[in-house]
Enzyme design. Structure first.
Site, mmCIF file in Angstrom:
data_model
loop_
_atom_site.group_PDB
_atom_site.id
_atom_site.type_symbol
_atom_site.label_atom_id
_atom_site.label_comp_id
_atom_site.label_asym_id
_atom_site.label_seq_id
_atom_site.Cartn_x
_atom_site.Cartn_y
_atom_site.Cartn_z
ATOM 1 N N SER A 123 48.733 39.196 29.386
ATOM 2 C CA SER A 123 47.709 38.500 28.623
ATOM 3 C C SER A 123 47.926 36.998 28.823
ATOM 4 O O SER A 123 48.862 36.585 29.490
ATOM 5 C CB SER A 123 47.836 38.844 27.146
ATOM 6 O OG SER A 123 49.056 38.329 26.653
ATOM 7 N N LYS A 124 47.067 36.222 28.221
ATOM 8 C CA LYS A 124 47.165 34.760 28.351
ATOM 9 C C LYS A 124 48.536 34.254 27.953
ATOM 10 O O LYS A 124 49.095 33.354 28.572
ATOM 11 C CB LYS A 124 46.117 34.088 27.468
ATOM 12 C CG LYS A 124 44.823 33.888 28.191
ATOM 13 C CD LYS A 124 43.988 32.837 27.528
ATOM 14 C CE LYS A 124 42.851 32.482 28.480
ATOM 15 N NZ LYS A 124 41.767 31.797 27.871
#
Ligand code: GLU
Length: 490
Positions: free
Chosen positions: A254-255
């Site tokens: 994820s980010k």
């Protein structure tokens, strides 16, 4: 859809004449790190086999595809040197060709018209949900010919219902799915637009793609795509589905883990493209214990057998350390050009030719201490600061505790050197320390503070030599004046 025991082997495809791979991003966002790795693997595989690496922008989803996303993908690929062969193929522009294939299948009896209304299909799904059955189209128009007039219809593939399909995936190994698990997918919508599944298959065929290398989130699609390829009687590509990248904690990337656009690796993290490439190569592919692998070497070594079956873990620290390696190996003038804009911003003025020259001459020392371009730029600022240079807190403390008298003595000693070189300056400083019966550091540290404005820097005597006599003595004079002024006002 579940994998079961491998089915009896199917007829082996003849070896393709020339390897063609492709990267087929959907331009709904930036080029993220997983996409860049897929592109890299496709590029290396093609180059290894002397084939072509093509780029196809899958912009059929008109609502989600954007021009800025296309620009970001092309920009990111260019930055990473993921040079594709031939023209970029835009999928949406080929919609008429996709529709043509659907009609060809219809004419050949491999596809059929389905007049089921959205309400009807929703009711079917609802009934399947209630009965806890898998949700699938039930083929209700598969064998009908009583077509109503003027009613909208979709075209569906008449997929085989019996038996099973095995894909000998070059990464996953053999994977088998029973045909009963695949329903008759829509090829052409009632408004005449092609579905994504149809578009992918037609484009891959028309582009001569021999090897489909992509994320394993597309493995399920491969079975449906294969049914379509077989209905057309086209050459089947080889498939290689690569495990997705996970974060360092094992969770899906994820980010938070660094799943950013590649532009962030360049602009925000200050990484070099060759370092990102090398890191991505090693993320899910290996060649013994080799860590630092050039593009040329990678082309020679790359094979799909070296791609692991488990998800690779993204490790930002590792990426930084690989970047540090490439930074030290990088050409000094190139590094100056790369950090110049950030330095100009920090200084509030452009760099002079003399400033760039000083940076270039200092680069071999400066780059030893940085692992990214941001640190390199900020760690080099002291060289170009205008006098009197700013002092950080640690430097101010060092100067205050050393006092003006020691600095003055150090200044006079250095000024008396016969030649302004690092060894000669060090010799003078050692002489002074001995004469005062103190450690070299007690002379060198305040000098470092005066010269660099910080308590840490590249080798002090190298810095003195690089800055030159006038600038160095001037900076020491500034520090002495500052200390004297502080004392006068205390
Ligand atoms: N456009 C798809 C994606 O971005 C890739 C399709 C494919 O590689 O077949 O995920």
């Amino acid at each position: 859809m579940g994998a079961s025991q491998p089915a009896p082997p199917q007829a082996a495809a003849p070896p393709p004449a020339r390897v063609v791979t492709r990267f087929a991003p959907s331009p709904t966002g930036f080029l993220h790190i997983g996409g860049a790795r897929t592109a890299l693997f496709n590029l290396l595989f093609a180059r290894h086999h002397g084939g072509d690496f093509r780029l196809r922008i899958e912009d059929t989803d008109r609502a989600r595809s954007t021009e800025p996303a296309i620009a970001a993908i092309l920009d990111g690929m260019t930055w990473l040197g993921l040079d594709w062969d031939g023209e970029v193929v835009y999928q949406f522009a080929r919609a008429a060709r996709h529709a043509e294939v659907a009609h060809q299948l219809l004419a050949a009896g491999h596809a059929y018209r389905c007049y089921a209304t959205p309400q009807e299909l929703e009711a079917l799904r609802e009934a399947q949900r209630a009965a806890k059955q898998p949700m699938r189209y039930d083929g209700r128009w598969r064998d009908r010919t009583d077509f109503p007039n003027d009613q909208p219809y979709v075209i569906r593939l008449k997929a085989p219902r019996d038996g099973s399909v095995t894909i000998d995936d070059l990464v996953q190994g053999p994977v088998t799915v029973a045909n009963a698990e695949l329903d008759d997918m829509v090829l052409l919508r009632s408004d005449g637009t092609p579905t994504y599944m149809l578009a992918v298959v037609v484009d891959d065929h028309d582009m001569g793609v021999t090897h489909v290398i992509r994320g394993d989130d597309h493995l399920n699609n491969a079975f449906r795509q294969l049914a379509l390829i077989r209905a057309m009687g086209w050459q089947e590509p080889a498939y290689a589905h690569i495990p997705l990248i996970h974060g360092s904690d094992g969770a899906k990337l994820s980010k938070r883990h660094g799943a950013l656009g590649v532009d962030a690796y360049r602009d925000e993290m200050g990484l070099l493209p060759e370092a990102v490439e090398n890191y991505l190569l090693r993320l899910g592919w290996g060649h013994g214990d080799d860590e630092i692998i050039s593009r040329a070497q990678a082309i020679q070594w790359f094979d799909l057998a070296g791609v692991g079956r488990g998800p690779a873990r993204f490790d930002m620290k590792k990426l930084e350390s690989v970047n540090g390696h490439y930074l030290r190996a990088a050409d000094d003038a190139r590094l100056v050009a790369l950090i110049a804009p950030a330095m100009a911003t920090a200084l509030g003025r452009g760099l002079t030719d003399a400033g760039r020259d000083l940076l270039r001459r200092s680069m071999s020392e400066l780059k030893k201490r940085a692992s990214n371009l941001n640190d390199l730029a900020s760690g080099s600022l002291f060289l170009l600061r205008s006098r009197p240079i700013p002092m950080d807190d640690a430097a101010a403390k060092l100067l205050a505790s050393a006092g003006a008298a020691l600095l003055q003595a150090a200044r006079d000693t250095l000024a008396g050197t016969s030649e302004w070189t690092a060894p000669a300056l060090e010799h003078e400083a050692r002489g002074l320390a001995e004469a005062r019966a103190v450690k070299l550091g007690q002379v060198a540290q305040p000098l470092r503070a005066a010269i660099t404005g910080a308590a840490q820097s590249p080798g002090l005597f190298d810095v003195l030599a690089l800055l030159g006599r006038d600038e160095s003595l001037g900076r020491i004079d500034d520090a002495i004046a500052h200390l004297q002024q502080e004392r006068a006002t205390a």
